[in-house]
Scaffold this motif. Structure first.
Motif, mmCIF file in Angstrom:
data_model
loop_
_atom_site.group_PDB
_atom_site.id
_atom_site.type_symbol
_atom_site.label_atom_id
_atom_site.label_comp_id
_atom_site.label_asym_id
_atom_site.label_seq_id
_atom_site.Cartn_x
_atom_site.Cartn_y
_atom_site.Cartn_z
ATOM 1 N N VAL A 135 32.271 -21.724 21.801
ATOM 2 C CA VAL A 135 31.577 -20.155 20.859
ATOM 3 C C VAL A 135 30.683 -18.781 22.043
ATOM 4 O O VAL A 135 31.138 -18.098 21.813
ATOM 5 C CB VAL A 135 31.574 -19.996 19.460
ATOM 6 C CG1 VAL A 135 31.921 -18.397 19.256
ATOM 7 C CG2 VAL A 135 32.682 -20.757 18.811
ATOM 8 N N VAL A 136 29.790 -19.206 22.525
ATOM 9 C CA VAL A 136 28.828 -18.772 23.051
ATOM 10 C C VAL A 136 29.328 -18.053 24.416
ATOM 11 O O VAL A 136 29.268 -16.805 24.116
ATOM 12 C CB VAL A 136 27.175 -19.081 23.606
ATOM 13 C CG1 VAL A 136 26.432 -18.783 24.527
ATOM 14 C CG2 VAL A 136 27.524 -19.469 22.221
ATOM 15 N N ASN A 137 30.115 -18.846 24.537
ATOM 16 C CA ASN A 137 31.182 -18.672 26.395
ATOM 17 C C ASN A 137 32.453 -17.495 26.296
ATOM 18 O O ASN A 137 32.893 -17.643 26.414
ATOM 19 C CB ASN A 137 30.908 -19.657 27.085
ATOM 20 C CG ASN A 137 29.567 -19.660 27.390
ATOM 21 O OD1 ASN A 137 29.099 -18.607 27.751
ATOM 22 N ND2 ASN A 137 30.122 -21.566 27.144
ATOM 23 N N ALA A 138 32.814 -17.684 24.583
ATOM 24 C CA ALA A 138 33.916 -17.809 24.607
ATOM 25 C C ALA A 138 34.411 -15.929 24.543
ATOM 26 O O ALA A 138 32.908 -14.716 24.200
ATOM 27 C CB ALA A 138 34.368 -18.096 22.831
ATOM 28 N N LYS A 139 35.386 -15.115 24.857
ATOM 29 C CA LYS A 139 35.390 -13.981 24.627
ATOM 30 C C LYS A 139 35.100 -13.222 23.112
ATOM 31 O O LYS A 139 35.699 -13.622 21.808
ATOM 32 C CB LYS A 139 37.086 -13.569 24.869
ATOM 33 C CG LYS A 139 37.235 -12.217 24.921
ATOM 34 C CD LYS A 139 38.941 -12.237 25.282
ATOM 35 C CE LYS A 139 39.388 -10.511 25.496
ATOM 36 N NZ LYS A 139 41.123 -10.693 25.515
ATOM 37 N N ALA A 140 34.643 -12.083 23.506
ATOM 38 C CA ALA A 140 34.034 -11.792 21.999
ATOM 39 C C ALA A 140 35.189 -10.575 21.033
ATOM 40 O O ALA A 140 34.988 -9.559 21.393
ATOM 41 C CB ALA A 140 32.517 -10.681 22.547
#
Length: 330
Positions: A89-94
């Motif tokens: 989730v840190v690296n997921a699309k915001a």
């Protein structure tokens, strides 16, 4: 049915009930064109199915259903003390379509060298619940008090085995912090989760556990385990009213686990407003309160994003110091 089988059946039954509730619940309002959300939201749970975090995630999914125009779908991503799911989730699309069930581990995994990210790489939505740790032994243990337990651990020939939920877990850090504060010497024994550690204690394979009060409450009530202390600022209800806090034993330490919701750091404000509003309403729903009460989880520890950010800041500083003192970082 054995206590462990009963607990498993209870968790599985509750999980099935929550899945059914989530599938039947209808949102009260549908999204307008261009508004968020326009498709299902994925809630990543960084722990295995059937555990406490999974139950919390699915209970929230059922409770929030009528407060969002799209369903919240729970996806388990266990591994590496939560690093895999949190990192995803840190690296997921915001964009608000992938959020995570965050927990205390988020504040110290980086200090242990287990993660490259920190709590600052996610944006808090809300804290859903929190429960303190407890120091627990078997009912037939020779240790009747915390003082006896600590004193025994200091003896050269001692091998006090304390189970936890894995290296780098909150419960590992709880036992390590207790040892640092008291001069105790523990042999830390990792397990895949808090529940397996408790079962190992019941089987006599270890001497104690430091896990949440919720995870041992049924065994304490049944007289199979006894709690020597709780790591809370004040005494705890639900069968622990007579159990002293560490502070009552002149040990200045409070550690527990919280579970909350976080989104990628750059998630837009308008999306965050929707998520925060829905979360605040969901924790008042009967399906949410009933689920937590059945598992002896606290139901009155909700905190908004600002309060949760403050908690994470304090905990990160505390655990950074602890990791340094104990040389826990890899």
């Amino acid at each position: 049915m054995s206590p462990s089988s009963f607990d498993l059946a209870r968790r599985n039954g509750l999980r099935a009930t929550l899945l059914a509730a989530a599938s039947l619940a209808l949102p009260v309002a549908w999204a307008q064109p261009g508004s968020y959300p326009q498709k299902p939201i994925e809630l990543v749970v960084p722990w295995q199915a059937g555990g406490g975090a999974d139950v919390v995630g699915r209970a929230f999914g059922a409770a929030v259903a009528k407060h969002l125009s799209q369903p919240l779908i729970v996806v388990n991503r266990p591994g590496a003390s939560g690093v895999l799911g949190l990192g995803e989730v840190v690296n997921a699309k915001a964009d608000g379509y992938k959020i995570v069930l965050s927990s205390t581990e988020l504040t110290f995994l980086n200090h242990l060298g287990l993660a490259k990210f920190s709590y600052k790489d996610l944006r808090p939505i809300a804290r859903l619940n929190a429960d303190p740790a407890a120091v627990v032994v078997r009912a037939d243990s020779p240790y009747a008090t915390l003082e006896q337990f600590i004193e025994a651990s200091r003896k050269t020939e001692s091998n006090i085995r304390v189970g936890n939920a894995g290296h780098g877990s909150t419960w590992h850090m709880a036992a390590a912090a207790l040892a640092e504060k008291t001069g105790a010497v523990f042999n830390h024994i990792p397990y895949p989760g808090g529940a397996p550690a408790v079962l190992a204690l019941l089987g006599g394979h270890i001497d104690a556990v430091t896990v949440s009060t919720a995870e041992v409450s049924s065994y304490v009530a049944a007289g199979k385990l006894k709690a020597l202390a709780v790591m809370a600022d004040a005494r705890v209800a639900d069968g622990f009213e007579r159990v002293p806090t560490l502070k009552e034993r002149n040990i200045d330490l409070s550690i527990g686990i919280w579970r909350g919701l976080s989104a990628p750091r750059n998630t837009p404000d308008d999306v965050m407003v929707v998520l925060k509003t829905a979360a605040a309403k969901a924790v008042k729903e009967p399906v949410w309160l009933d689920a937590l009460q059945k598992l002896h989880f606290s139901t009155d520890t909700y905190a908004d994003d600002v309060a949760l950010e403050a908690v994470m800041s304090r905990e990160s500083a505390f655990f950074k110091t602890l990791a340094g003192k104990l040389k826990l970082s890899n």
